[in-house]
Design an enzyme around this catalytic site. Sequence first.
Site, PDB file in Angstrom:
ATOM      1  N   GLY A   9       1.217  16.703  27.568  1.00  0.00           N
ATOM      2  CA  GLY A   9       2.006  16.273  26.396  1.00  0.00           C
ATOM      3  C   GLY A   9       1.822  17.210  25.217  1.00  0.00           C
ATOM      4  O   GLY A   9       1.580  16.768  24.097  1.00  0.00           O
ATOM      5  N   SER A  11       4.087  19.430  23.962  1.00  0.00           N
ATOM      6  CA  SER A  11       5.315  19.945  23.328  1.00  0.00           C
ATOM      7  C   SER A  11       5.441  19.521  21.872  1.00  0.00           C
ATOM      8  O   SER A  11       6.126  20.171  21.082  1.00  0.00           O
ATOM      9  CB  SER A  11       6.551  19.470  24.111  1.00  0.00           C
ATOM     10  OG  SER A  11       6.485  18.080  24.342  1.00  0.00           O
ATOM     11  N   ARG A  12       4.778  18.409  21.517  1.00  0.00           N
ATOM     12  CA  ARG A  12       4.930  17.872  20.152  1.00  0.00           C
ATOM     13  C   ARG A  12       3.603  17.264  19.684  1.00  0.00           C
ATOM     14  O   ARG A  12       2.682  17.072  20.463  1.00  0.00           O
ATOM     15  CB  ARG A  12       6.010  16.778  20.129  1.00  0.00           C
ATOM     16  CG  ARG A  12       7.384  17.277  20.493  1.00  0.00           C
ATOM     17  CD  ARG A  12       8.455  16.187  20.433  1.00  0.00           C
ATOM     18  NE  ARG A  12       8.337  15.213  21.481  1.00  0.00           N
ATOM     19  CZ  ARG A  12       7.996  13.938  21.311  1.00  0.00           C
ATOM     20  NH1 ARG A  12       7.756  13.471  20.094  1.00  0.00           N
ATOM     21  NH2 ARG A  12       7.912  13.101  22.325  1.00  0.00           N
ATOM     22  N   VAL A  61       3.868  13.559  33.888  1.00  0.00           N
ATOM     23  CA  VAL A  61       2.523  13.244  34.404  1.00  0.00           C
ATOM     24  C   VAL A  61       2.383  11.792  34.877  1.00  0.00           C
ATOM     25  O   VAL A  61       1.339  11.413  35.407  1.00  0.00           O
ATOM     26  CB  VAL A  61       1.394  13.617  33.398  1.00  0.00           C
ATOM     27  CG1 VAL A  61       1.244  15.128  33.297  1.00  0.00           C
ATOM     28  CG2 VAL A  61       1.606  12.985  32.037  1.00  0.00           C
ATOM     29  N   TYR A 152       0.465  -1.389  25.041  1.00  0.00           N
ATOM     30  CA  TYR A 152      -0.126  -0.105  24.635  1.00  0.00           C
ATOM     31  C   TYR A 152      -1.646  -0.253  24.536  1.00  0.00           C
ATOM     32  O   TYR A 152      -2.409   0.570  25.061  1.00  0.00           O
ATOM     33  CB  TYR A 152       0.471   0.315  23.293  1.00  0.00           C
ATOM     34  CG  TYR A 152      -0.049   1.623  22.711  1.00  0.00           C
ATOM     35  CD1 TYR A 152       0.417   2.849  23.190  1.00  0.00           C
ATOM     36  CD2 TYR A 152      -0.972   1.635  21.670  1.00  0.00           C
ATOM     37  CE1 TYR A 152      -0.039   4.049  22.659  1.00  0.00           C
ATOM     38  CE2 TYR A 152      -1.430   2.829  21.126  1.00  0.00           C
ATOM     39  CZ  TYR A 152      -0.954   4.032  21.619  1.00  0.00           C
ATOM     40  OH  TYR A 152      -1.408   5.211  21.078  1.00  0.00           O
ATOM     41  N   LYS A 156      -4.586   1.750  26.670  1.00  0.00           N
ATOM     42  CA  LYS A 156      -5.593   2.589  26.015  1.00  0.00           C
ATOM     43  C   LYS A 156      -7.012   2.069  26.279  1.00  0.00           C
ATOM     44  O   LYS A 156      -7.939   2.860  26.445  1.00  0.00           O
ATOM     45  CB  LYS A 156      -5.305   2.691  24.513  1.00  0.00           C
ATOM     46  CG  LYS A 156      -3.993   3.429  24.197  1.00  0.00           C
ATOM     47  CD  LYS A 156      -4.001   4.855  24.711  1.00  0.00           C
ATOM     48  CE  LYS A 156      -2.827   5.669  24.207  1.00  0.00           C
ATOM     49  NZ  LYS A 156      -2.867   7.059  24.676  1.00  0.00           N
ATOM     50  N   ILE A 185      -2.067   8.770  12.967  1.00  0.00           N
ATOM     51  CA  ILE A 185      -1.887  10.212  12.784  1.00  0.00           C
ATOM     52  C   ILE A 185      -0.403  10.467  12.511  1.00  0.00           C
ATOM     53  O   ILE A 185       0.466   9.847  13.129  1.00  0.00           O
ATOM     54  CB  ILE A 185      -2.331  10.986  14.061  1.00  0.00           C
ATOM     55  CG1 ILE A 185      -3.751  10.592  14.496  1.00  0.00           C
ATOM     56  CG2 ILE A 185      -2.205  12.487  13.849  1.00  0.00           C
ATOM     57  CD1 ILE A 185      -4.869  10.938  13.541  1.00  0.00           C
TER      58      ILE A 185
HETATM   59  P1  NAP Z   1       4.229  12.194  20.101  1.00  0.00           P
HETATM   60  O1  NAP Z   1       4.371  12.994  18.869  1.00  0.00           O
HETATM   61  O2  NAP Z   1       5.207  11.118  20.405  1.00  0.00           O
HETATM   62  O3  NAP Z   1       4.137  13.198  21.343  1.00  0.00           O
HETATM   63  C1  NAP Z   1       3.954  12.688  22.633  1.00  0.00           C
HETATM   64  C2  NAP Z   1       3.791  13.838  23.613  1.00  0.00           C
HETATM   65  O4  NAP Z   1       3.506  13.270  24.905  1.00  0.00           O
HETATM   66  C3  NAP Z   1       5.044  14.678  23.745  1.00  0.00           C
HETATM   67  O5  NAP Z   1       4.662  16.042  23.837  1.00  0.00           O
HETATM   68  C4  NAP Z   1       5.639  14.192  25.071  1.00  0.00           C
HETATM   69  O6  NAP Z   1       6.300  15.226  25.790  1.00  0.00           O
HETATM   70  C5  NAP Z   1       4.391  13.838  25.840  1.00  0.00           C
HETATM   71  N1  NAP Z   1       4.639  12.906  26.963  1.00  0.00           N
HETATM   72  C6  NAP Z   1       4.912  11.579  26.897  1.00  0.00           C
HETATM   73  N2  NAP Z   1       5.072  11.091  28.147  1.00  0.00           N
HETATM   74  C7  NAP Z   1       4.881  12.145  28.997  1.00  0.00           C
HETATM   75  C8  NAP Z   1       4.910  12.289  30.418  1.00  0.00           C
HETATM   76  N3  NAP Z   1       5.170  11.241  31.228  1.00  0.00           N
HETATM   77  N4  NAP Z   1       4.676  13.505  30.954  1.00  0.00           N
HETATM   78  C9  NAP Z   1       4.401  14.573  30.155  1.00  0.00           C
HETATM   79  N5  NAP Z   1       4.370  14.503  28.801  1.00  0.00           N
HETATM   80  C10 NAP Z   1       4.610  13.299  28.233  1.00  0.00           C
HETATM   81  O7  NAP Z   1       2.805  11.461  20.124  1.00  0.00           O
HETATM   82  P2  NAP Z   1       1.423  11.845  19.431  1.00  0.00           P
HETATM   83  O8  NAP Z   1       1.291  11.045  18.202  1.00  0.00           O
HETATM   84  O9  NAP Z   1       1.244  13.300  19.392  1.00  0.00           O
HETATM   85  O10 NAP Z   1       0.426  11.174  20.491  1.00  0.00           O
HETATM   86  C11 NAP Z   1      -0.363  11.932  21.403  1.00  0.00           C
HETATM   87  C12 NAP Z   1      -1.392  11.005  22.024  1.00  0.00           C
HETATM   88  O11 NAP Z   1      -2.204  10.447  20.995  1.00  0.00           O
HETATM   89  C13 NAP Z   1      -0.785   9.818  22.770  1.00  0.00           C
HETATM   90  O12 NAP Z   1      -1.516   9.545  23.917  1.00  0.00           O
HETATM   91  C14 NAP Z   1      -0.918   8.680  21.764  1.00  0.00           C
HETATM   92  O13 NAP Z   1      -0.951   7.436  22.374  1.00  0.00           O
HETATM   93  C15 NAP Z   1      -2.229   9.042  21.115  1.00  0.00           C
HETATM   94  N6  NAP Z   1      -2.412   8.435  19.786  1.00  0.00           N
HETATM   95  C16 NAP Z   1      -1.566   8.726  18.751  1.00  0.00           C
HETATM   96  C17 NAP Z   1      -1.762   8.131  17.520  1.00  0.00           C
HETATM   97  C18 NAP Z   1      -0.857   8.395  16.342  1.00  0.00           C
HETATM   98  O14 NAP Z   1      -1.038   7.719  15.310  1.00  0.00           O
HETATM   99  N7  NAP Z   1       0.074   9.339  16.410  1.00  0.00           N
HETATM  100  C19 NAP Z   1      -2.822   7.235  17.342  1.00  0.00           C
HETATM  101  C20 NAP Z   1      -3.662   6.956  18.399  1.00  0.00           C
HETATM  102  C21 NAP Z   1      -3.447   7.570  19.625  1.00  0.00           C
HETATM  103  P3  NAP Z   1       7.908  15.411  25.864  1.00  0.00           P
HETATM  104  O15 NAP Z   1       8.463  15.148  24.491  1.00  0.00           O
HETATM  105  O16 NAP Z   1       8.041  16.849  26.312  1.00  0.00           O
HETATM  106  O17 NAP Z   1       8.412  14.455  26.917  1.00  0.00           O
END
Ligand code: NAP
Length: 243
Positions: A9, A11-12, A61, A152, A156, A185
Amino acid sequence: MSKVIIVTGASRGIGKNIAYNLAVNGYSVIANYNNSEQDAIKLKEELEKLGIQIDIFKANVSKKDDVIKLINFAIEKYNKIDVLINNAGIAQEKLFTEITDEDFDIMIKNNLYSVFYTTRETVKYMLKQHKGCIINISSIYGLTGGSCEVHYSMAKAGIDGMTKALAKELGPSNIRINSIAPGAIDTDMNSSLTEQEWKEIINETPLKRKGNPIDITRCVKWLIEDEFTTGQIISPNGGYVII
Ligand code: NAP
């Protein structure tokens, strides 16, 4: 040879920040993506402008066959995997009684099956290497529970359970596994939060600011180089949750 690191994951958001910074720091990074191909290409181009190489690899994945292709790519190209960072994930806000079977299935497949598949396939090689580091990005909601995000939170918490159990099983093989459980975040995942909602979160956060992807990357960098931490859930959250 530099450490070979897979970031799922990437890409973003958090994953992109991790992949970018690890590549800049001289690690050999394989940045996985699924839907956001243009973002992944942009990440590669940004690094190429600095003279830095990164591999980008499309794989959903949550699908075992895709995961096997991703791991095979890493082994065929580098003949080892030093670090696996399970970052890919999705979120959804819904009242518990409105969560459909399909919602639940999608949540568990993308957040839990994905981590099971990538870790199992990678550990096969790490056992042969007698060395490895796995970092799972879970969430504070796995620790505290999140209202209207029960599925969710379940996924987790499941990841954190895996971290603890696998640390015991793999420790004697010199493989460390830890979870990073971020607080809120500033990424696309939280794009639905209003300015007022962010203000309230910041107000309840002792360090009085939002979390940024770099806050998670710093923690990742430390865990990669550490040699005596395993089975732990580390939560960079500005003090929002103190356990
Ligand atoms: P995000 O900006 O929505 O980015 C999610 C990333 O996961 C994207 O690159 C997406 O890729 C990838 N992804 C999702 N499903 C996938 C799959 N089946 N196969 C491959 N790639 C996949 O989210 P984020 O905030 O960066 O979150 C990253 C991680 O941190 C996550 O596990 C999230 O639960 C955790 N987290 C985030 C926060 C927060 O506040 N942001 C807090 C606690 C935990 P594509 O777009 O290319 O599909």
